[in-house]
Write an enzyme that holds these catalytic residues in place. Structure first.
Site, short mmCIF file in Angstrom:
data_model
loop_
_atom_site.label_atom_id
_atom_site.label_comp_id
_atom_site.label_asym_id
_atom_site.label_seq_id
_atom_site.Cartn_x
_atom_site.Cartn_y
_atom_site.Cartn_z
N ASP A 30 0.82 -1.07 0.00
CA ASP A 30 -0.18 -0.47 0.30
C ASP A 30 0.35 0.49 0.05
O ASP A 30 1.70 0.85 0.78
CB ASP A 30 -0.91 -0.31 1.00
CG ASP A 30 -2.04 0.78 1.36
OD1 ASP A 30 -2.41 1.35 0.16
OD2 ASP A 30 -2.46 1.83 2.32
N LEU A 64 10.73 -20.63 -4.58
CA LEU A 64 10.08 -20.13 -3.98
C LEU A 64 8.92 -19.77 -4.96
O LEU A 64 8.29 -19.93 -5.66
CB LEU A 64 10.12 -18.38 -4.37
CG LEU A 64 9.95 -16.97 -3.65
CD1 LEU A 64 9.17 -17.05 -2.43
CD2 LEU A 64 10.02 -15.63 -3.81
N TRP A 99 2.69 8.18 -2.20
CA TRP A 99 4.37 8.51 -3.28
C TRP A 99 4.01 8.83 -4.06
O TRP A 99 4.97 10.03 -4.66
CB TRP A 99 4.60 6.85 -3.47
CG TRP A 99 6.26 6.68 -3.27
CD1 TRP A 99 7.37 6.35 -2.62
CD2 TRP A 99 6.71 6.68 -4.98
NE1 TRP A 99 8.23 6.78 -3.40
CE2 TRP A 99 8.29 6.40 -4.93
CE3 TRP A 99 6.00 6.98 -6.07
CZ2 TRP A 99 8.73 6.66 -6.46
CZ3 TRP A 99 7.13 7.31 -7.86
CH2 TRP A 99 8.33 7.42 -7.76
N HIS A 101 1.83 3.87 -8.85
CA HIS A 101 1.81 1.64 -9.47
C HIS A 101 3.12 1.52 -10.67
O HIS A 101 3.97 -0.02 -9.62
CB HIS A 101 0.60 2.03 -9.89
CG HIS A 101 -0.92 2.29 -9.38
ND1 HIS A 101 -0.78 1.60 -7.64
CD2 HIS A 101 -1.84 2.96 -9.68
CE1 HIS A 101 -2.00 2.70 -7.67
NE2 HIS A 101 -2.30 2.96 -8.23
N ARG A 132 -12.44 2.24 -7.56
CA ARG A 132 -11.77 3.24 -8.21
C ARG A 132 -11.51 4.19 -9.96
O ARG A 132 -12.52 3.22 -10.29
CB ARG A 132 -10.48 2.59 -7.85
CG ARG A 132 -9.74 2.42 -6.63
CD ARG A 132 -8.61 1.96 -6.61
NE ARG A 132 -7.92 1.64 -5.12
CZ ARG A 132 -6.63 2.13 -5.14
NH1 ARG A 132 -5.31 2.45 -5.43
NH2 ARG A 132 -6.47 1.94 -3.45
#
Ligand code: IPE
Ligand code: IPE
Ligand code: MG
Length: 239
Positions: A12, A123, A17, A29, A63
């Protein structure tokens, strides 16, 4: 260091930012996608076996259309750009969340990423897209209700099995300063250690990740039990 941790991240703060720098939100983003690339690269050395990241919540459809479209395009680019790198470095990519409302081109990128990296083991990177923990629990409950014999109760175990790829979260990190879960992995976070940081996601670094793992290592997880103590001192308390 403990290995095979399940770390979940609520990424978030991208919008703030960007606006703090006089940039459009989508620039935040894009910067956030770069951060994710660096964090994925650093994760195996931090003892992480599964990394689940919140990329787009089911409530994020609220949004503005332009931001949603830009996010969908960015997610597609991320998958297209990262599939080769993940394959080369042993990262298995998968998506959790609804797929039926995603653009066709994004669904194709998801299929390709999952197909090509399916055999990787270093991973597991799970991207939560159009994800809602409450909806996931509702879906699992409906499945349980239809599978259980008439009148048989739904148990914790049966529901857990039906929650798609559910796995308990060890550490939940949320960047951006908010201290809430925003409908992310509500079941899986039952005993997760919560770490909130004011750092906006584009500024979150591999060093911040290491620091979070370090914080976790100093916490005592009791799962409802009592503190671990040497046998003698436990006897003392029981007398
Ligand atoms: C997180 O950043 C990314 C998504 C929710 C898609 P935000 O876009 O929520 O950034 P802030 O919280 O508005 O700063
Ligand atoms: C949660 O962030 C979703 C993602 C990070 C993808 P939001 O910014 O949507 O959450 P709220 O609205 O602040 O709770
Ligand atoms: Mg936000």
């Amino acid at each position: 260091m403990q290995s095979n941790l399940h770390v979940a991240i609520i990424m978030d703060g991208n919008g703030r930012w960007a606006t703090g720098r006089g940039l459009p939100r989508i620039a935040g983003h894009s910067a956030g996608a770069e951060t994710l690339r660096r964090i994925v690269e650093a994760a195996p050395d931090c003892g992480i076996g599964v990394l689940t990241v919140y990329a787009f919540s089911s409530d994020n459809w609220k949004r503005p259309r332009l931001e949603v479209e830009a996010l969908m395009a960015l997610l597609g680019c991320y998958l297209e750009n990262e599939t080769g790198r993940c394959l080369a470095s042993g990262v298995k990519m998968s998506i959790i969340g609804r797929r039926d409302r995603l653009p066709e081109s994004l669904r194709a990128s998801i299929d390709r990423a999952e197909g090509e990296t399916g055999q990787c083991h270093l991973l597991q990177l799970r991207l939560a897209i159009d994800y809602s923990a409450r909806d996931a629990i509702v879906v699992a409950s409906n499945r349980a209700a239809s599978q259980c014999a008439a009148g048989a109760p739904i148990t914790r175990e049966s529901l857990e099995e039906l929650l798609v790829e559910s796995r308990p979260v060890d550490i939940l990190i949320r960047t951006g300063g908010e201290q809430r879960l925003s409908d992310f992995l509500l079941w899986e976070c039952a005993y997760a250690e919560l770490i909130f940081t004011n750092r906006m996601w584009p500024d979150f670094s591999p060093f911040d990740l290491q620091r979070a793992i370090h914080q976790y290592a100093h916490r005592e997880r009791r799962f409802g039990g009592i503190p671990q103590a040497p046998a003698e001192s436990q006897e003392h308390w029981l007398r």
